[in-house]
Design a protein around this motif. Sequence first.
Motif, short mmCIF file in Angstrom:
data_model
loop_
_atom_site.label_atom_id
_atom_site.label_comp_id
_atom_site.label_asym_id
_atom_site.label_seq_id
_atom_site.Cartn_x
_atom_site.Cartn_y
_atom_site.Cartn_z
N TRP A 159 0.81 -1.23 0.00
CA TRP A 159 0.00 0.00 0.00
C TRP A 159 0.84 1.27 0.00
CZ3 TRP A 159 -4.67 -0.81 -1.45
CH2 TRP A 159 -5.28 -2.05 -1.19
N ALA A 160 2.08 1.22 0.40
CA ALA A 160 2.93 2.42 0.35
C ALA A 160 3.04 3.00 -1.06
CB ALA A 160 4.31 2.11 0.92
N ILE A 174 0.85 3.17 -3.33
CA ILE A 174 -0.38 3.91 -3.66
C ILE A 174 -0.31 5.31 -3.08
CG2 ILE A 174 -2.88 3.94 -3.33
CD1 ILE A 174 -2.79 0.89 -3.25
N LEU A 175 0.10 5.40 -1.81
CA LEU A 175 0.20 6.71 -1.18
C LEU A 175 1.25 7.58 -1.86
CD1 LEU A 175 0.00 5.62 2.58
CD2 LEU A 175 -1.84 6.54 1.14
N LEU A 176 2.38 6.97 -2.23
CA LEU A 176 3.45 7.74 -2.88
C LEU A 176 3.02 8.25 -4.25
CD1 LEU A 176 6.53 5.51 -1.93
CD2 LEU A 176 5.94 7.77 -1.01
N LEU A 221 -0.11 8.84 -5.27
CA LEU A 221 -1.11 9.91 -5.09
C LEU A 221 -0.45 11.21 -4.63
CD1 LEU A 221 -3.99 7.91 -3.36
CD2 LEU A 221 -4.01 8.88 -5.67
N ALA A 222 0.58 11.11 -3.79
CA ALA A 222 1.20 12.32 -3.24
C ALA A 222 2.17 12.99 -4.20
CB ALA A 222 1.91 11.97 -1.92
N TYR A 223 2.95 12.20 -4.96
CA TYR A 223 4.06 12.79 -5.71
C TYR A 223 3.92 12.72 -7.22
CZ TYR A 223 6.43 12.97 -1.21
OH TYR A 223 6.77 13.25 0.09
N LEU A 271 -1.95 3.66 -10.73
CA LEU A 271 -2.68 3.06 -9.61
C LEU A 271 -3.32 1.73 -10.02
CD1 LEU A 271 -4.36 6.19 -7.99
CD2 LEU A 271 -2.40 4.89 -7.14
N THR A 326 -0.41 -5.59 -6.33
CA THR A 326 -0.83 -5.92 -4.97
C THR A 326 -1.46 -7.30 -4.87
OG1 THR A 326 -1.10 -3.58 -4.39
CG2 THR A 326 -2.26 -5.19 -3.03
#
Length: 547
Positions: free
Chosen positions: A251-252, A254-256, A258-260, A275, A283
């Motif tokens: 899941w890391a 996905i966050l990266l 979306l953020a960068y 994604l 995943t």
Amino acid sequence: MITFGPHTRIGVFLWRAFHARPGQVRRFVLWSLVEAAPAFVIGLAVARAVDAFTTHQAVAGLSWTFLLGLSWIFAAVGGRQVVVTLATIVEPVREELLTTTIRGALEAGRDDPAAVTRANLQVEVARDAFTGVIGSVKAFLFALLGAVAGVVALMPELLLLVLPPLLLGLGAFLFSLPELARRQHAYLLADEATAESLVTVTAALGDIAASGDEDHAARYAGARFDRQRRAAGRLATVTTLRTVVLGAGAWAPILLVLAYAPRLGATPGVVLGTLAYVMQSLTPALFNLASGLGESGVRLWVTLARLRAALPPPREETRRAEGVHTELKGVTFAYGPRALPVVDRLDLVIPEGEHLAVVGPSGIGKSTLAALIAGLVVPDQGRVTVGGVPAARLDRGQRVLIPQEAYVFRGTVAENLGDHDPRRMRQALDAIGAAHVKLQATELGPADRQLVALARAYLADAPLVILDEATSCLDPAAEARVEQAFAERGGTLVVVAHRISSALRARKVLVMDGTRVVAGTHQELLAASPLYADLAGHWDPRLRQVS
């Protein structure tokens, strides 16, 4: 060719098993590429379709959507072929394990159908687990390749956001696998000990209640429950850590992204496409890999280790002897460390070309002596040699043992005789008095089954022949014909007598009476052995008067 034995390294065995059929492996890889088409197309199609629709290019957007749907059709066709090809890779492993397991049980002399059944079930577990491991590793590798290729096609810079946390999570999981395998093995052993204690206590409930020993029984079973509970707790700890590590690695990204990703200049379509690669391809494949290796892989390793441990040590290489002069010196044999010896400090010489009959009451050890001479069992003390070679290491072509229960395979008589030249098979059957048995016959009575087994031994041309009540279903005349045929053929003949008449035809007789062993001719033994005189007298009342 793959082989599995008591000293096989499991990792090497699995690697060689997978590569044993290179052509099928190539087919497996090619069809896996076809099956993995959506893993490459999904993110690219989503990105291009979203960007096309946002710029009002409906035809382009629909085309990319159609391409995504078409890739799933290819995946369905490829998936079917992958399953078929995988079966051709895995089934030889099953056959080798099954053959080795059954052969090991036979060579170890284990007459335990339940044990063989359990081993067969373990082989099926190993086959299914091996299939699961190959499938999960294949799915992850091709999902990873497809996703990497797709992200490179979209925006290569985004790989720095996706791959590092994913690979770190995968590395931490692989690092934990050996410990997971050890704890899984410990849990299985504890579970079996618990089940065994329950069986023991349940079987003795009446005695426990009668003696008032309930507390001791509870402590006995409770201790094993406690060990299983502790083993389960240790296994759960590793499993929980594995889940946390995999979750972070999956899941890391996905966050990266979306953020960068927007800061790196990615369009909305590229963000959604990346994604899609992570969430729809990488995943699930990562968690499937964890399940495949963490469950099926550990189960496979533990099962193969247990199958390997159950195999008897490899037999020493056989040697061909110069002649079959047979000697037993100080031979002692017992069925178990606490059992009384069946054969005790026996000294015996059987010259080459001898015709020996062994007589004695039932259960006295005649069949054990036959097995010792044939090398099927090894003495606890002393030694048995044939032509100077230990009997257990004698070339199998130099001796043959026919037991009382004749084993005949399904099929025709000719197939049972080894499909020799029909004239030679006919001559063998005629020689032992089985002229009435047809070569193409498949239904045989007990007497004919023994005759077919005897004809098979006659055709083997072994210089040492041991008949362990092998004529028990024949009448006296047929028995005499069989013994005469083997005696005239030449070589050494040892007959464990079913009737005392066999002793009259032998040049030498061995009498086993439990306290001593006496050897001599028929006439000598009538005077020297009361047991032999008694046996001979029951057969022919006139001999009692002679003795």
